[in-house]
Design an enzyme around this catalytic site. Sequence first.
Site, PDB file in Angstrom:
ATOM      1  N   SER A   4       0.793  -1.229   0.000  1.00  0.00           N
ATOM      2  CA  SER A   4       0.000   0.000   0.000  1.00  0.00           C
ATOM      3  C   SER A   4       0.823   1.276   0.000  1.00  0.00           C
ATOM      4  O   SER A   4       0.336   2.324  -0.417  1.00  0.00           O
ATOM      5  CB  SER A   4      -0.945   0.008   1.211  1.00  0.00           C
ATOM      6  OG  SER A   4      -0.215  -0.039   2.425  1.00  0.00           O
ATOM      7  N   HIS A  36      -5.497  -3.907  -1.316  1.00  0.00           N
ATOM      8  CA  HIS A  36      -5.384  -2.880  -2.351  1.00  0.00           C
ATOM      9  C   HIS A  36      -5.415  -3.468  -3.761  1.00  0.00           C
ATOM     10  O   HIS A  36      -5.266  -2.737  -4.735  1.00  0.00           O
ATOM     11  CB  HIS A  36      -4.115  -2.058  -2.146  1.00  0.00           C
ATOM     12  CG  HIS A  36      -4.176  -1.147  -0.959  1.00  0.00           C
ATOM     13  ND1 HIS A  36      -4.642   0.147  -1.037  1.00  0.00           N
ATOM     14  CD2 HIS A  36      -3.860  -1.364   0.341  1.00  0.00           C
ATOM     15  CE1 HIS A  36      -4.594   0.699   0.168  1.00  0.00           C
ATOM     16  NE2 HIS A  36      -4.123  -0.198   1.011  1.00  0.00           N
ATOM     17  N   LYS A  39     -12.203  -0.252   0.824  1.00  0.00           N
ATOM     18  CA  LYS A  39     -11.397   0.493  -0.145  1.00  0.00           C
ATOM     19  C   LYS A  39     -12.141   0.550  -1.475  1.00  0.00           C
ATOM     20  O   LYS A  39     -13.033   1.367  -1.645  1.00  0.00           O
ATOM     21  CB  LYS A  39     -10.003  -0.116  -0.232  1.00  0.00           C
ATOM     22  CG  LYS A  39      -9.236   0.057   1.081  1.00  0.00           C
ATOM     23  CD  LYS A  39      -7.847  -0.513   1.045  1.00  0.00           C
ATOM     24  CE  LYS A  39      -7.066  -0.161   2.290  1.00  0.00           C
ATOM     25  NZ  LYS A  39      -7.651  -0.662   3.551  1.00  0.00           N
TER      26      LYS A  39
END
Length: 389
Positions: free
Chosen positions: A178, A206, A237
């Site tokens: 990340s 991610h 996310k």
Amino acid sequence: MDFFKEKIETLKAAGVYRKLPINDGPCEAEIMLDGKKVINLSSNNYLGFANHPRLKQAAKDAIDHYGVGAGAVRTIVGNMTIHEQLDQVIARFKREEAAVVFQSGYNVNVGVIQAITTKDDLLISDELNHASIIDGVRLSSASRAVFKHSDMEDLKRVLEENKDQYQHTFILTDGVFSMDGDLAKLPEIVKLAKSYGAFTYVDDAHGSGVLGDRGRGTVDHYHLHGQVDFIVGTLSKAIGVVGGYVCGSKEMREWLLHRGRPLLFSTALMPSAAAAIIEAFNMLESSSEYTDKLWDNGRYFKQKLSQLGLDIGHSETPITPIMIGDEALTMKFSKDLLSRGVYVSGIVFPTVPKGKGRIRCMVSALHTKKELDQAIDIIESSAKSLKII
């Protein structure tokens, strides 16, 4: 409590003290931060789902049917129909046998790692893995080792030195790192795991919603379905809501429902969140437009920053760091950008090693080219004024 005051003064003296910014409104490409309209380059809301009308409507409908809270942990009466449906939707989307949802991505790692290991096992972790993996490893009774970041020779060394000494060996890695945006060398990791009889555990926080076919993640990106034993993802996310999950075998799911401590001792996910997440996966399943726009914006932004002569590291994803090094200068850069109308959070120790300060730019599918151009112009002006370029 004077020792806290002393510690805070130390932060101020080092130039890394900060106050929490306050966003007065939804997470969008532009936000009202501390009363000022700014371009938002600090959000993990990759696909723009956090304020999407379809997700909001799904959440509202679920509130009408289920109420605002689950009322208990999943093992008592908090396991609603919609939670079971969500597990099935995720497993199907990720093309894995089973899935189980936790209250956050952090909870997955701290809950799963200790539940699947014993004192007779070994955990081998990439040195740049997310803090939640590190904490999960610390909570486990297993022995532990670390290999140099994405260094397959070093991983092989650790495996060789420890072969036949433990009941089970687990290799743990982020799918997308990340802070730098680079990808794990997953095909090589899987190959080594097979050679040494180890399990593979990938945190794809991610990568989920970003990589692979319509956002199916790093495992799909590398065509490794059925070859990674534990696949962790987040729902806060790219999916834009809250929660986390782990995919694997049906037996894994059954075991975690008995031994995953966050599931046993913390109330289940809000039903409105579960409904919104299901709608997000429905949207991804039906169209690649969201991931396509994210990648188009990411490539555009990276190219423009590189042309300015800024160091954007070796990112392979829309995560775009601007490497600064000095921590005080990093924070000064972030504050100057905010004063000019761009919010990019400064990332310094302990989030990254000392001397590796950077601002981390996060573009999304929501940004227009006009907004990105405006942000790039401001970044250029600020970087020049601070002699970064």
